[in-house]
Scaffold this motif. Structure first.
Motif, mmCIF file in Angstrom:
data_model
loop_
_atom_site.group_PDB
_atom_site.id
_atom_site.type_symbol
_atom_site.label_atom_id
_atom_site.label_comp_id
_atom_site.label_asym_id
_atom_site.label_seq_id
_atom_site.Cartn_x
_atom_site.Cartn_y
_atom_site.Cartn_z
ATOM 1 N N ALA A 63 0.834 -1.204 0.000
ATOM 2 C CA ALA A 63 0.000 0.000 0.000
ATOM 3 C C ALA A 63 0.865 1.249 0.000
ATOM 4 O O ALA A 63 0.621 2.197 -0.766
ATOM 5 N N HIS A 64 1.884 1.286 0.853
ATOM 6 C CA HIS A 64 2.796 2.435 0.883
ATOM 7 C C HIS A 64 3.455 2.634 -0.478
ATOM 8 O O HIS A 64 3.572 3.769 -0.972
ATOM 9 N N GLU A 65 3.892 1.543 -1.092
ATOM 10 C CA GLU A 65 4.577 1.640 -2.378
ATOM 11 C C GLU A 65 3.639 2.139 -3.469
ATOM 12 O O GLU A 65 4.037 2.947 -4.319
ATOM 13 N N ALA A 66 2.380 1.658 -3.465
ATOM 14 C CA ALA A 66 1.405 2.112 -4.459
ATOM 15 C C ALA A 66 1.100 3.598 -4.275
ATOM 16 O O ALA A 66 1.000 4.352 -5.251
ATOM 17 N N ILE A 67 0.950 4.021 -3.022
ATOM 18 C CA ILE A 67 0.703 5.435 -2.738
ATOM 19 C C ILE A 67 1.863 6.281 -3.249
ATOM 20 O O ILE A 67 1.667 7.340 -3.865
ATOM 21 N N ALA A 68 3.081 5.814 -3.000
ATOM 22 C CA ALA A 68 4.258 6.566 -3.443
ATOM 23 C C ALA A 68 4.274 6.725 -4.959
ATOM 24 O O ALA A 68 4.617 7.789 -5.482
ATOM 25 N N LYS A 69 3.875 5.679 -5.674
ATOM 26 C CA LYS A 69 3.841 5.763 -7.136
ATOM 27 C C LYS A 69 2.754 6.724 -7.605
ATOM 28 O O LYS A 69 2.932 7.440 -8.596
ATOM 29 N N LEU A 70 1.621 6.747 -6.902
ATOM 30 C CA LEU A 70 0.566 7.711 -7.245
ATOM 31 C C LEU A 70 1.041 9.141 -7.003
ATOM 32 O O LEU A 70 0.736 10.050 -7.772
ATOM 33 N N VAL A 71 1.798 9.335 -5.930
ATOM 34 C CA VAL A 71 2.359 10.661 -5.653
ATOM 35 C C VAL A 71 3.365 11.045 -6.737
ATOM 36 O O VAL A 71 3.352 12.171 -7.261
ATOM 37 N N ALA A 72 4.232 10.108 -7.083
ATOM 38 C CA ALA A 72 5.246 10.394 -8.115
ATOM 39 C C ALA A 72 4.597 10.743 -9.447
ATOM 40 O O ALA A 72 5.137 11.540 -10.219
ATOM 41 N N ALA A 73 3.415 10.158 -9.715
ATOM 42 C CA ALA A 73 2.700 10.432 -10.958
ATOM 43 C C ALA A 73 1.903 11.725 -10.901
ATOM 44 O O ALA A 73 1.303 12.130 -11.896
ATOM 45 N N GLY A 74 1.866 12.366 -9.723
ATOM 46 C CA GLY A 74 1.143 13.626 -9.578
ATOM 47 C C GLY A 74 -0.320 13.468 -9.220
ATOM 48 O O GLY A 74 -1.050 14.455 -9.129
ATOM 49 N N ALA A 75 -0.771 12.224 -8.986
ATOM 50 C CA ALA A 75 -2.186 11.985 -8.697
ATOM 51 C C ALA A 75 -2.556 12.382 -7.274
ATOM 52 O O ALA A 75 -3.699 12.767 -6.999
ATOM 53 N N ILE A 76 -1.618 12.256 -6.335
ATOM 54 C CA ILE A 76 -1.841 12.583 -4.922
ATOM 55 C C ILE A 76 -0.760 13.557 -4.473
ATOM 56 O O ILE A 76 0.423 13.373 -4.788
ATOM 57 N N ARG A 77 -1.173 14.576 -3.720
ATOM 58 C CA ARG A 77 -0.189 15.552 -3.237
ATOM 59 C C ARG A 77 -0.278 15.801 -1.740
ATOM 60 O O ARG A 77 0.673 16.312 -1.139
ATOM 61 N N VAL A 78 -1.418 15.489 -1.132
ATOM 62 C CA VAL A 78 -1.604 15.755 0.293
ATOM 63 C C VAL A 78 -2.030 14.464 0.988
ATOM 64 O O VAL A 78 -2.959 13.787 0.544
ATOM 65 N N ILE A 79 -1.336 14.122 2.074
ATOM 66 C CA ILE A 79 -1.640 12.916 2.842
ATOM 67 C C ILE A 79 -1.766 13.298 4.302
ATOM 68 O O ILE A 79 -0.844 13.868 4.892
ATOM 69 N N VAL A 80 -2.918 12.997 4.867
ATOM 70 C CA VAL A 80 -3.167 13.214 6.295
ATOM 71 C C VAL A 80 -3.139 11.844 6.959
ATOM 72 O O VAL A 80 -3.757 10.894 6.458
ATOM 73 N N THR A 81 -2.433 11.711 8.071
ATOM 74 C CA THR A 81 -2.339 10.408 8.717
ATOM 75 C C THR A 81 -2.348 10.528 10.233
ATOM 76 O O THR A 81 -1.870 11.525 10.791
ATOM 77 N N THR A 82 -2.894 9.511 10.873
ATOM 78 C CA THR A 82 -2.855 9.428 12.336
ATOM 79 C C THR A 82 -1.688 8.560 12.795
ATOM 80 O O THR A 82 -1.519 8.344 14.000
ATOM 81 N N ASN A 83 -0.913 8.056 11.855
ATOM 82 C CA ASN A 83 0.178 7.141 12.182
ATOM 83 C C ASN A 83 1.420 7.883 12.643
ATOM 84 O O ASN A 83 1.687 9.005 12.212
ATOM 85 N N PHE A 84 2.208 7.182 13.481
ATOM 86 C CA PHE A 84 3.457 7.756 13.988
ATOM 87 C C PHE A 84 4.668 7.299 13.167
ATOM 88 O O PHE A 84 5.729 7.914 13.234
ATOM 89 N N ASP A 85 4.542 6.183 12.434
ATOM 90 C CA ASP A 85 5.706 5.577 11.774
ATOM 91 C C ASP A 85 6.168 6.404 10.572
ATOM 92 O O ASP A 85 5.511 7.370 10.160
ATOM 93 N N ARG A 86 7.296 5.988 9.995
ATOM 94 C CA ARG A 86 7.892 6.707 8.877
ATOM 95 C C ARG A 86 7.952 5.853 7.602
ATOM 96 O O ARG A 86 8.763 6.108 6.703
#
Length: 580
Positions: free
Chosen positions: A111-134
């Motif tokens: 899921a993280h990797e797919a999100i990163a690819k969507l960001v790299a493609a310009g589809a996603i630019r803002v991510i809000v998260t309740t998670n503490f991890d990196r």
């Protein structure tokens, strides 16, 4: 009303409107990496508490907690009891995020990797998260994206504005390496005024895709979502089963759509796969945006008509090069290959049909004449005309889409003369015969094409109309003010296509006593806006000086218009059970 499958709709939005959707990610997104969810941490903390109280081995630690303390287990309450200070709580959480000695380091999930690819493609630019991890930051850096991370109030002040950042991660509850992380109910009751202002802006200006977050905790986040009711962009909620009661309240408040998926990995990998299929071989969104912006500038005046014609010619050539080239498929079609081909044709013709829409709606006389020439050109792809009839027919899909987009543009312009010129546009000779555009280019007139093969539309009443309307509704932002205007333009255009198709077919039917039919669209069953019965009645009421008749539509006289309307009414009556 038949709607797109939510996942298809999301993928289309990410492609056609890149950057308008923000993500809201909860602990479920990191589960596959070995980082436990809030409930799993709760159970483990109960176990630690039980061992400290010599409770022995328990098969059901939450039940032991309920029986011992006479209250339901609470992550916040238990963590507050186990770790008194914020720094101590941070150390506890760090133990769950970082691997124990001997374990491999935590790696980003699919899921993280797919999100990163969507960001790299310009589809996603803002991510809000309740998670503490990196893990998300790590996945983004793996694809060459360095995110702006906001994990505290002081980071808000110096952060790059959202509109200028390639990717911004807003960690609402902080970072696990910072003692200021928020964990307990008291800490999660409210956010600072600075964080609330930033969150309110995101929730108002962006659509939202929720994954891995139940809505049952995080009081301040729930309150922020409930106090903003923006319908500017869609709201999606990924869920394995039925959302919780609180989650359902949030979805209802934001008029959201639930996307079913087994887990976060499945959801985001499927989203990425569909997104990639839609943009297959399509130009970069910024390139399309620049073309459309230039088109808006040069289509209005005849003095810039050469520049406008050049824009159209470039896009026509791009489409024709694929339709007549070696990349166009020739193997026996399957449902899967047809879906892929349709997505490819939609992607490759995006700039052209959007220019056609703009030129019909806003363009001057010379610009509109160039639009008609472009449609005629793309309807004559040349090349190999043998092979499977399904593939041959789909070579007309780009021209068909331009035809429908232009019809909607003429409707929005209120220009019956342009609508008539489009309908009566002579097509290149086919099998030695010359036909008009309205006879050959409606989606339902593409020979042998069965639109129910489209994924998610197998049971739709008007699959062609539903599928392409969703694309049009997004692209109509070039000329329409609001979704209601776009919807009405699409339905009205399809109605007029059906009526003028009938006007051409009726004399042939009367002469040969063949089968009379006309292509229907979603206007035949929709309850929003004008019903098809009201539309037919409005045609019957046309007088001889009506602009539509003066333009040459429906035979040009009230008598012909009534005769055509009666035939269409009878046809609708025969096929009505399939739509109503």
């Amino acid at each position: 009303m038949i709607e797109l499958d939510p996942l298809d709709s999301l993928a289309l939005t990410l492609h056609h409107a890149p950057g308008v959707q923000a993500l809201l990610l909860g602990s479920g997104i990191s589960r596959a990496a070995g980082i436990p969810t809030g409930w799993e941490i709760t159970v483990d903390l109960i176990k630690r508490l039980g061992r400290a109280r010599d409770a022995g081995d328990q098969t059901d630690w939450p039940a032991w907690y309920q029986a011992t303390f006479d209250r339901a287990p609470s992550y916040s309450e238990i963590l507050d009891a186990v770790a008194v200070t914020p720094a101590e709580r941070r150390a506890v959480i760090q133990g769950y995020i970082e691997p124990v000695e001997g374990e491999e380091g935590r790696r980003p999930t699919k899921a993280h990797e797919a999100i990163a690819k969507l960001v790299a493609a310009g589809a996603i630019r803002v991510i809000v998260t309740t998670n503490f991890d990196r893990l998300l930051e790590a996945a983004l850096r793996d694809v060459g994206v360095e995110p702006v991370v906001i994990a505290s109030d002081d980071a808000i002040v110096g952060a790059t504005p959202l509109v200028h950042s390639r990717c911004t991660i807003i960690k609402l509850h902080g970072d696990y390496m910072d003692a200021r992380i928020k964990n307990t109910d008291d800490e999660l009751e409210t956010y600072s005024s600075e964080m609330n202002a930033l969150l309110d802006r995101v929730l108002d200006e962006f659509g939202l895709v929720v994954c891995g977050w139940s809505g049952d905790w995080d009081t301040a986040l729930k309150a922020a979502i409930m106090r903003t009711a923006s319908e500017r962009y869609p709201f999606y909620w990924m869920s394995r089963g039925d959302p919780t009661a609180l989650g359902a309240d949030i979805i209802a408040h934001r008029q959201g759509r639930v996307v079913r998926a087994a887990d976060a990995d499945t959801f985001f990998t499927r989203t990425l796969s569909k997104f990639d299929a839609i943009r297959a071989d399509s130009p970069h969104p910024q390139s399309v945006a620049m073309t459309i912006a230039q088109g808006k500038q040069v289509c209005r005046e005849d003095r810039t008509a050469p520049d406008w014609a050049d824009l159209l010619a470039v896009e026509v050539d791009k489409v024709l090069s694929f339709l007549s080239g070696s990349d166009y498929p020739t193997e026996r079609p399957t449902n899967e290959s047809i879906n892929t081909l349709v997505a490819t044709l939609v992607a490759r013709s995006e700039a052209l049909r959007r220019l056609v829409l703009i030129g019909t709606r806003w363009g001057g006389p010379e610009a509109f004449r160039a639009v008609l020439r472009a449609i005629a050109a793309v309807a004559n792809p040349g090349g190999n005309t043998s092979g499977f009839t399904y593939l041959i027919s789909l070579r007309l899909l780009p021209a068909s889409l331009c035809f429908h987009w232009a019809a909607a543009g003429a409707v929005m312009r209120g220009d019956d003369a342009r609508l008539a010129a489009l309908m009566h546009l002579p097509m290149p000779r086919m099998n030695g015969e010359r036909h008009l555009a309205v006879s050959k280019l409606p989606l339902l007139a593409l020979e042998t094409v069965e639109w129910k093969v489209l994924d998610g539309f197998e049971r739709a009443r008007t699959p062609h109309s539903n599928y392409f309307h969703a694309i049009f509704a997004t692209e109509a932002r070039d000329v329409a003010i609001g979704s209601q205007e776009a919807d009405e333009a699409w339905d009205t255009a399809e109605f007029w296509v059906a009526m003028e198709f009938a006007a051409i077919r009726l004399p042939e039917y009367q002469a040969n006593k063949g089968w009379f039919w006309t292509p229907v669209g979603r206007f035949i069953w929709r309850r929003e806006g004008m019903s098809h019965v009201e539309r037919l009645d409005s045609v019957r009421a046309l007088r001889s000086d009506a602009p539509a008749l003066k333009a040459g539509l429906l035979g040009g006289t009230p008598e012909k218009a009534k005769e055509i309307t009666d035939a269409v009414t009878e046809f609708f009556g025969k096929v009505g059970s399939g739509f109503f």
